[in-house]
Design a protein around this motif. Structure first.
Motif, PDB file in Angstrom:
ATOM      1  N   PRO A 246       1.504  13.242  30.146  1.00 50.39           N
ATOM      2  CA  PRO A 246       0.410  13.922  29.324  1.00 50.39           C
ATOM      3  C   PRO A 246      -0.633  13.011  29.228  1.00 50.39           C
ATOM      4  CG  PRO A 246       2.557  14.083  28.231  1.00 50.39           C
ATOM      5  CD  PRO A 246       2.987  13.085  29.372  1.00 50.39           C
ATOM      6  N   GLN A 277       4.545  16.628  31.267  1.00 52.79           N
ATOM      7  CA  GLN A 277       3.413  17.708  31.488  1.00 52.79           C
ATOM      8  C   GLN A 277       3.724  18.473  32.645  1.00 52.79           C
ATOM      9  OE1 GLN A 277      -0.813  16.655  30.550  1.00 52.79           O
ATOM     10  NE2 GLN A 277      -1.135  17.298  32.953  1.00 52.79           N
ATOM     11  N   ASN A 278       3.425  19.530  32.858  1.00 56.54           N
ATOM     12  CA  ASN A 278       3.909  20.431  34.114  1.00 56.54           C
ATOM     13  C   ASN A 278       2.736  20.554  34.807  1.00 56.54           C
ATOM     14  OD1 ASN A 278       2.871  22.499  32.848  1.00 56.54           O
ATOM     15  ND2 ASN A 278       4.645  23.605  32.545  1.00 56.54           N
ATOM     16  N   LYS A 279       2.904  21.352  35.885  1.00 57.29           N
ATOM     17  CA  LYS A 279       1.594  21.594  37.070  1.00 57.29           C
ATOM     18  C   LYS A 279       0.482  22.224  36.134  1.00 57.29           C
ATOM     19  CE  LYS A 279       0.533  23.253  41.678  1.00 57.29           C
ATOM     20  NZ  LYS A 279       1.050  23.860  42.906  1.00 57.29           N
ATOM     21  N   GLU A 280       1.086  23.343  35.329  1.00 60.05           N
ATOM     22  CA  GLU A 280       0.000  24.224  34.545  1.00 60.05           C
ATOM     23  C   GLU A 280      -0.747  23.369  33.427  1.00 60.05           C
ATOM     24  OE1 GLU A 280      -0.893  27.148  35.811  1.00 60.05           O
ATOM     25  OE2 GLU A 280       0.703  26.690  37.374  1.00 60.05           O
ATOM     26  N   GLY A 281      -0.287  22.049  33.263  1.00 64.21           N
ATOM     27  CA  GLY A 281      -0.877  21.430  31.934  1.00 64.21           C
ATOM     28  C   GLY A 281      -0.057  21.415  30.585  1.00 64.21           C
ATOM     29  N   GLN A 282       1.190  22.385  30.809  1.00 65.23           N
ATOM     30  CA  GLN A 282       1.860  22.662  29.720  1.00 65.23           C
ATOM     31  C   GLN A 282       2.705  21.383  29.123  1.00 65.23           C
ATOM     32  OE1 GLN A 282       4.567  25.622  29.985  1.00 65.23           O
ATOM     33  NE2 GLN A 282       5.049  25.747  27.814  1.00 65.23           N
ATOM     34  N   VAL A 283       2.412  20.947  27.776  1.00 64.36           N
ATOM     35  CA  VAL A 283       3.318  19.663  27.479  1.00 64.36           C
ATOM     36  C   VAL A 283       4.506  19.953  26.625  1.00 64.36           C
ATOM     37  CG1 VAL A 283       3.080  17.753  26.164  1.00 64.36           C
ATOM     38  CG2 VAL A 283       1.147  18.342  27.275  1.00 64.36           C
ATOM     39  N   PHE A 284       5.515  19.569  26.996  1.00 64.38           N
ATOM     40  CA  PHE A 284       6.845  19.938  26.251  1.00 64.38           C
ATOM     41  C   PHE A 284       7.680  18.705  26.188  1.00 64.38           C
ATOM     42  CE2 PHE A 284       7.105  20.918  30.861  1.00 64.38           C
ATOM     43  CZ  PHE A 284       8.556  20.267  31.312  1.00 64.38           C
ATOM     44  N   ASP A 307      15.211  18.836  30.118  1.00 67.64           N
ATOM     45  CA  ASP A 307      14.351  19.759  29.278  1.00 67.64           C
ATOM     46  C   ASP A 307      14.939  20.026  28.040  1.00 67.64           C
ATOM     47  OD1 ASP A 307      12.497  21.698  28.495  1.00 67.64           O
ATOM     48  OD2 ASP A 307      12.436  22.814  30.393  1.00 67.64           O
ATOM     49  N   ARG A 309      13.430  21.836  25.601  1.00 63.83           N
ATOM     50  CA  ARG A 309      12.868  23.056  24.896  1.00 63.83           C
ATOM     51  C   ARG A 309      13.884  24.128  24.498  1.00 63.83           C
ATOM     52  NH1 ARG A 309       8.228  24.626  29.462  1.00 63.83           N
ATOM     53  NH2 ARG A 309      10.128  23.858  30.726  1.00 63.83           N
TER      54      ARG A 309
END
Length: 694
Positions: A246, A277-284, A307, A309
């Motif tokens: 991230p 952080q994934n390719k789309e910029g989503q942090v989880f 993961d 989530r």
């Protein structure tokens, strides 16, 4: 393909060749350095020796997203068959699972059973596939290596149906066993370990990323592709820091390797929760296990990520359900408490109402009559408040009856009046002139109105200046009856308005609200096919509105009920509370009936035989025997008296489950505590009408 164009090997050759063929094939396998390179010539020895048209080695291996696949390792085809038969079919796990015979065959081959026979005796996928390949007869045995099914060795006759001899079967098994030995010997320990490691990385359900000492990604398994959205080909060679770390964690680090070793809490050798952080910029959130290994003078870092989530969502749901269960338990406990309190409170209230009514009837001076009426009105109000509280807590469905929404709102105002008065809140009311009759569960609708009033009180408690609640009942432009509760409080922030009807969502401090009031209110209104809504009020405040379907009933004017003669003369009153029983006796005697009181039910013959009553009043809750038990006994032995049986109770809501056990036409009459002369007169009139009509 015409059978005449294909040579048929002689029966004599088949009888003498299998054992010689097996010996020649085994000797060849022992002498070769690379069994895969010489497999074609070994199959040629097998095919010519068995006088078949095809010899095949199938191998089983795992392919990503397909499971285990049976594919062709090597194929020998008799020269005469070139161009006349098709290639064997590669079979994946999906095909196996869709065909019962293939599933059975897979299980049997893993046990080392021989598969032989004629194509015309098959069914399903195999028959269609073998006919396409021009196979008439087939013989197949398993190849085992390292204790596992590695593949199969098969021969086919494409011209005629032949019966495979025991010698042929044994020879084929010997060749398959020798081939399995050659496969095992060709795999060194180092090769096996490397294969296992590679397989573990590729098949792992956790995302695995490996980086070198510069932070460049050198391994990215399929689970990582699924979790983070990157293709392996596009992310290999890129720096870990600038791809999956991230942005708010990157400050102070030049490479992914520095990040792995230099974070405030060292990551190497620990299992920890962090963020990615994934390719789309989503942090989880993820669970990370990081390891450092050295190969010569190189340092490599392996990270295994899981993961979190779904785990966090499950934990949140468990916590919500636990809180919901806790709230339900509290509501159930409160219901039980109020049921007991209402029963104990309604008994003295019944005495107060009855005696104040009698005092009003017989007082000789007007001031005494006025005082008696005030006492009676106050006691009846206490009774209504108790009933409203009890009905609000007991949420099990009850029968819908004709209900005036103005009466509903007045009952809610009585329940909540003390809170408004002690908080200095002014309550303005505007009731419709006509009746607003709907089909509803009155107690539950009282709860809806009370929830709105309580919420408004909470919103106004700490507000300076004028604090005001406005309550209206109305009929809208569509003719639907309704009511609204409006306050001049701070209102509801726009960003949370879409959530206010969610269970356990509340903006109130801990201990003030549970977050279930509006959710329950919405469910009650929805169950009545009504509408519930809210609108902001200018300059500040909120208005909650409930609108209900109108009840259309034909109105008959100018009709008057025919007066029936009174046929009731003797009343039996069964109650363990002497004051309540005496008050009821005074009222029925005022109406012309003689009464007798018994404090306990001994036996039916003794009690009924001694008093011979025209009507029986019995308390519902008594020590020893309940009113419903007495009613059952009378219904069985004295059905005529059972028709004139009245249950007296201060907990009608709690008694509904017991009463619903009786058929509707056989239920007893009900007299609720605290009762007035009007209530008793209504019960007597109903029973008298029923008796004279029959």
């Amino acid at each position: 393909m015409e059978a005449a164009t294909v040579p048929v090997f002689s029966e004599e050759r088949r009888r003498v060749r299998p054992c010689v063929t097996a010996a020649e094939a085994v000797r060849r396998l022992r002498n070769v350095q690379d069994w895969q390179r010489d497999l074609g010539s070994i199959l040629a020895i097998l095919g010519n020796g068995f006088a078949v048209h095809r010899a095949i080695v199938f191998c089983q291996h795992e392919v990503a997203h397909q499971g285990f696949v049976q594919s062709i390792e090597s194929l020998w085809l008799a020269p005469e068959m070139e161009g006349k038969v098709t290639q064997p079919t590669t079979i994946n796990q999906t095909i196996v699972h869709s065909d019962a015979l293939l599933e059975q065959l897979a299980a049997e081959m893993s046990q080392g059973k021989i598969f032989e026979g004629h194509t015309r005796n098959l069914e399903g996928f195999l028959r269609r596939d073998f006919e396409k390949q021009k196979i008439k007869s087939f013989l197949s045995v398993s190849i085992f290596a390292h204790g596992y099914l590695w593949g199969t060795l098969a021969v086919n006759d494409c011209v005629q149906e032949r019966v495979w001899t025991d010698e042929e079967k044994a020879a084929l098994e010997i060749i398959a066993s020798s081939l399995g030995d050659a496969i095992e010997h060709s795999l060194s320990d180092e090769h096996i370990s490397e294969t296992i490691r590679s397989t573990m990385i590729q098949m792992s359900l956790d995302a695995i990323i490996a980086i070198d000492e510069s932070g460049s990604i050198i391994e990215f398994n399929p689970a990582a592709e699924r979790m983070l959205g990157f293709d392996r080909s596009e992310i290999l060679g890129k720096d870990l820091l600038h791809t999956v770390v991230p942005h708010f964690y990157r400050k102070g680090y030049a490479t992914g390797a520095q990040y792995m070793t230099g974070r405030g809490a060292p990551m190497i050798g620990h299992r920890m929760e962090t963020l990615t952080q994934n390719k789309e910029g989503q942090v989880f959130p993820i669970e990370l296990t990081a390891t450092e290994i050295r190969i010569g003078d190189r340092r490599l870092f392996f990270g295994s990520m899981r993961d979190l989530r779904e785990k966090h969502r499950a934990e949140e749901e468990i916590n919500r359900q636990r809180e919901k269960l806790h709230q339900n338990e509290k509501m159930a406990a409160m219901g039980s408490l109020l049921a007991g309190v209402s029963h104990e409170l309604n008994n003295p209230l019944a005495v107060v109402v009855a005696q104040s009514t009698l005092l009003h009837e017989f007082a000789s001076d007007q001031p005494t009559k006025i005082r008696a009426e005030k006492v009676r009105a106050a006691a009846e109000r206490c009774g209504r408040i108790v009933k409203s509280f009890l009905g609000m807590v007991r949420l099990h469905p009850s029968a819908q009856t004709e209900t005036d929404l103005s009466h509903v709102v007045r009952a809610a105002l009585e329940v909540t009046a003390y809170g408004a008065r002690t908080s200095g809140i002014t309550v303005d009311t505007d009731f419709a002139d006509d009746e607003l009759t709907v089909m509803a569960e009155a107690d539950h609708m009282v709860q809806v109105a009370a929830n709105f009033l309580i919420n408004s009180q909470h919103a106004l408690v700490n507000r300076p200046g004028d604090r005001r609640i406005t309550v209206r009942t109305f009929r809208n432009a569509e003719g639907m009856p309704g009511f609204s509760v409006e306050d001049n409080g701070p209102g509801i922030p726009e960003e949370i308005r879409h959530r206010i009807f969610e269970s356990y969502f509340t903006t109130k401090p801990v201990g003030v609200g549970t977050g279930i009031g509006l959710s329950i209110s919405k469910s009650i209104v929805d169950r009545h096919q009504g509408r519930i809504s809210f609108t902001p009020v200018e300059p500040h405040g909120i208005r909650f509105v409930v609108e209900m379907p109108a009840l259309s009933l034909p109105v008959k004017l100018g009709t008057k009920a025919k007066q029936r003669p009174n046929t009731l003369r003797h009343a039996l009153i069964i109650d363990d509370e002497p004051d309540v029983a005496a008050s009821l006796a005074d009222i029925v005697e005022l109406m012309g009936l003689k009464s007798r009181i018994v404090q306990s039910w001994t036996s039916m013959d003794e009690t009924i035989g001694r008093y011979k009553p025209d009507i029986v009043f019995s308390d519902l809750r008594m020590p020893g025997v309940s009113g419903t038990a007495i009613f059952r006994e009378l219904a069985e032995n004295h059905p005529e008296i059972a028709k004139r049986f009245v249950l007296v109770t201060g907990d009608l809501v709690g008694a509904k489950a017991e009463l619903e056990e009786f058929p509707v036409i056989r239920r007893p009459h009900i007299l609720e505590k605290p009762f007035s002369t009007l209530d008793v007169r209504s019960v007597l009139a109903a029973i008298n009408d029923q008796a004279t009509a029959s």
